[in-house]
Design a protein around this motif. Structure first.
Motif, PDB file in Angstrom:
ATOM      1  N   VAL A 228     -20.296  58.195 -14.492  1.00  0.00           N
ATOM      2  CA  VAL A 228     -20.192  57.671 -13.127  1.00  0.00           C
ATOM      3  C   VAL A 228     -18.808  57.069 -12.937  1.00  0.00           C
ATOM      4  CG1 VAL A 228     -21.113  56.002 -11.459  1.00  0.00           C
ATOM      5  CG2 VAL A 228     -22.669  57.184 -13.018  1.00  0.00           C
ATOM      6  N   PHE A 229     -18.257  57.268 -11.740  1.00  0.00           N
ATOM      7  CA  PHE A 229     -16.983  56.658 -11.363  1.00  0.00           C
ATOM      8  C   PHE A 229     -17.156  56.074  -9.972  1.00  0.00           C
ATOM      9  CE2 PHE A 229     -12.742  56.592  -9.486  1.00  0.00           C
ATOM     10  CZ  PHE A 229     -11.951  56.106 -10.525  1.00  0.00           C
ATOM     11  N   HIS A 230     -16.711  54.835  -9.761  1.00  0.00           N
ATOM     12  CA  HIS A 230     -16.849  54.255  -8.424  1.00  0.00           C
ATOM     13  C   HIS A 230     -15.483  54.069  -7.786  1.00  0.00           C
ATOM     14  CE1 HIS A 230     -16.309  50.521 -10.773  1.00  0.00           C
ATOM     15  NE2 HIS A 230     -15.893  49.959  -9.639  1.00  0.00           N
ATOM     16  N   LEU A 231     -15.441  54.342  -6.487  1.00  0.00           N
ATOM     17  CA  LEU A 231     -14.210  54.284  -5.706  1.00  0.00           C
ATOM     18  C   LEU A 231     -14.470  53.450  -4.470  1.00  0.00           C
ATOM     19  CD1 LEU A 231     -11.293  55.529  -5.639  1.00  0.00           C
ATOM     20  CD2 LEU A 231     -12.232  57.295  -4.146  1.00  0.00           C
ATOM     21  N   CYS A 232     -13.622  52.444  -4.229  1.00  0.00           N
ATOM     22  CA  CYS A 232     -13.761  51.569  -3.062  1.00  0.00           C
ATOM     23  C   CYS A 232     -12.456  51.628  -2.268  1.00  0.00           C
ATOM     24  CB  CYS A 232     -14.057  50.137  -3.482  1.00  0.00           C
ATOM     25  SG  CYS A 232     -15.520  49.951  -4.547  1.00  0.00           S
ATOM     26  N   PRO A 233     -12.351  52.503  -1.273  1.00  0.00           N
ATOM     27  CA  PRO A 233     -11.109  52.630  -0.506  1.00  0.00           C
ATOM     28  C   PRO A 233     -10.730  51.355   0.244  1.00  0.00           C
ATOM     29  CG  PRO A 233     -12.590  54.490  -0.090  1.00  0.00           C
ATOM     30  CD  PRO A 233     -13.379  53.458  -0.823  1.00  0.00           C
ATOM     31  N   GLY A 234     -11.712  50.557   0.646  1.00  0.00           N
ATOM     32  CA  GLY A 234     -11.460  49.304   1.360  1.00  0.00           C
ATOM     33  C   GLY A 234     -12.226  48.168   0.704  1.00  0.00           C
TER      34      GLY A 234
END
Length: 508
Positions: A228-234
């Motif tokens: 799993v990889f998490h990405l938070c653009p904001g």
């Protein structure tokens, strides 16, 4: 790409990016290396096992140490151990072959591993002065295979006064299915950062541990989460988890990538119904949707504005009725569904093993999430989703087909890929590999465009995103009609025949 390996050293499967030191700390069997981020063939010859960067200019180091897990601190500047050894039990595994995961949150270690040598006491644990852990119960964790842990700062600017969450991804043997054979399922669980345990019930145990099935729907296939990889653009409300799945049974040849929005995960845990064990026969329990009254405050909820209005300012204040409910029923009835209720990518063939995701800004300033996916056969896929259409731009074979990709890490414009036999450093935008305008445009790589002035495929940057730009890029349909005339016609990815410079397309 650049390859690093040391004679007689194997299992290059632990990495920590230290961009502040311009180093890649690389863990292997009986050895650790500090490598130059710009050129990993430059080895700084430091042999350590590293897990986490801390906020006090030190790193936290743990190792299996011949089945006696041990931790220590290391100063950033000289990478020497301080000699302050700590018991590593519950922080890292006894056996290096066991999957585990951990995360440092505000200086405190959260981990998911086993508390004993045999692996029969799995825990999710916080190693604070008063350590908090899960119950030893198959209702909570049933032969789990830990995958990933993530801290999401949901307490920031939260209108409900909610707390930060630590999410855990894993697979385990299902308790809720009627089956004569063991069925493993993918799970997501979460706890609240401020959880202090209960006063009488659940003393020094999580009062906020909830778990749900993680759904990645492929017909007639039971897929299990692998990474799993998490990405938070904001801010935290924009966070998306990207997960790779492979089949439980070798008879199936499909792998998939599914994405999960934080708001959908929140809805299941904060508003969903619970499952409850119901005795059916003398020695048989069936798990059904719980339809009775749910205590208030809601079991498993963090201390929020609602709880504070009721006079509960910390988990130690929570009533036994709420705590007993969550002790017996931590499983949600509803699964967390993938975004769009379908996978982003399904591929037949080699199994997916790892994933990282980067954000690329195209020539028209649109943002695209680019997925780099490691495989069991030693390759890395580069893929992006354009309005529901998944485009695999390239697959690069990095290791022998018998050497799976074991770890992926991103740092700015570089990708680091680890296996049992070595580490490879790649650029995420290898635009120079496209030698013609047709190749460059039809690749539909958001990082790349054809520069008419320079007559080459170049990496898109801010100077190209102007009205006077001479760059060509067509991501939605791979339209290469603006390319200089070469007299070459090829079949594009959208199944059109494209003749460079002639603006002709014919369906086939």
């Amino acid at each position: 790409g650049r390859l690093f390996r040391e004679e007689g050293v194997w299992n290059y499967t632990t990495m920590l990016l230290r961009e502040d030191l311009n180093m890649l700390i690389l863990g292997a069997r009986e050895a650790i290396f500090a490598l130059d981020l710009d050129d990993i063939t430059n080895d700084c010859k430091n042999y350590i096992r590293i897990l986490h960067k801390r906020n006090d200019h030190r790193m936290y180091v743990c190792g299996t140490k011949a089945f006696i897990p041990t931790c220590d601190y290391m100063v950033n500047g000289n990478l020497n151990l301080e000699g302050k050894q700590e018991d590593g039990k519950g922080k890292c595994p006894f056996d290096p072959a066991q999957r585990y995961t951990s995360e440092i949150v505000d200086g405190v270690l959260y981990s998911a591993t086993s508390l004993n040598f045999r692996g029969s006491e799995p825990v999710m644990m916080r190693s604070s002065e008063e350590s908090i852990r899960t119950e030893f119960s198959n209702t909570w964790l049933n032969e789990p295979h830990f995958i990933h842990m993530a801290h999401i700062r949901e307490g920031e600017s939260n209108p409900e006064g909610d707390d930060d969450k630590i999410y855990l991804f894993f697979s385990e043997t299902a308790v809720e299915y009627d089956s004569y054979t063991k069925v493993d399922v993918s799970r997501i669980a979460r706890v609240c950062k401020g959880d202090l345990g209960g006063l009488r019930t659940l003393q020094r145990k999580w009062t906020s541990f909830l778990k749900a099935r993680l759904d990645c729907p492929i017909p007639n296939n039971n897929l299990l989460v692998q990474d799993v990889f998490h990405l938070c653009p904001g801010d935290w409300t924009t966070c998306v988890f990207y997960a790779v799945f492979t089949p439980q049974l070798d008879s199936s040849q499909y792998s998939a990538v599914c994405a999960y929005k934080i708001e959908d995960i929140q809805t299941v845990f904060s508003k969903g119904k619970f499952k409850a064990p119901v005795p059916v026969e003398t020695s048989f329990v069936k798990w059904l949707m719980y339809s009775g009254d749910v205590p208030d405050p809601r079991p498993g909820a963090c201390i929020d504005n609602h709880a504070r209005k009721m006079g509960f300012t910390k988990s130690l204040d929570l009533p036994d009725k709420t705590l007993q409910f969550i002790k017996d029923k931590p499983l949600m009835d509803q699964a967390v569904k993938a975004n769009g209720e379908k996978p982003l990518l399904v591929k037949r063939g080699t199994a997916f093993t790892r994933i990282v995701v980067a954000t690329a800004m195209a020539l028209n300033r649109a943002s695209h999430q680019v997925m780099f996916i490691g495989t069991k056969s030693g390759s890395v896929l580069k893929a992006v989703n354009y309005d529901g259409e998944m485009v695999i731009m390239e697959e690069i074979q990095l290791f022998e087909p018998s050497e799976p990709v074991k770890i992926l890490r991103l740092s700015n414009t570089k990708l680091y890929v680890g296996s049992e036999v070595g580490v490879v450093q790649l650029s995420i935008s290898e635009c120079g590999r496209y030698h013609t305008c047709l190749d460059c445009v039809l690749a539909r790589d958001p990082y790349c465009g054809w520069d008419l002035n320079a007559d080459q495929c170049s990496t898109i940057n801010s100077t190209h995103r102007t009205r006077t730009s001479t760059m060509i890029q067509s991501l939605s349909d791979g339209d290469a009609s603006r390319c200089p005339q070469t007299g070459i016609c090829i079949i594009s990815q959208s199944r059109h025949t494209v003749c460079s410079g002639r603006n002709t397309k014919s369906y086939i």
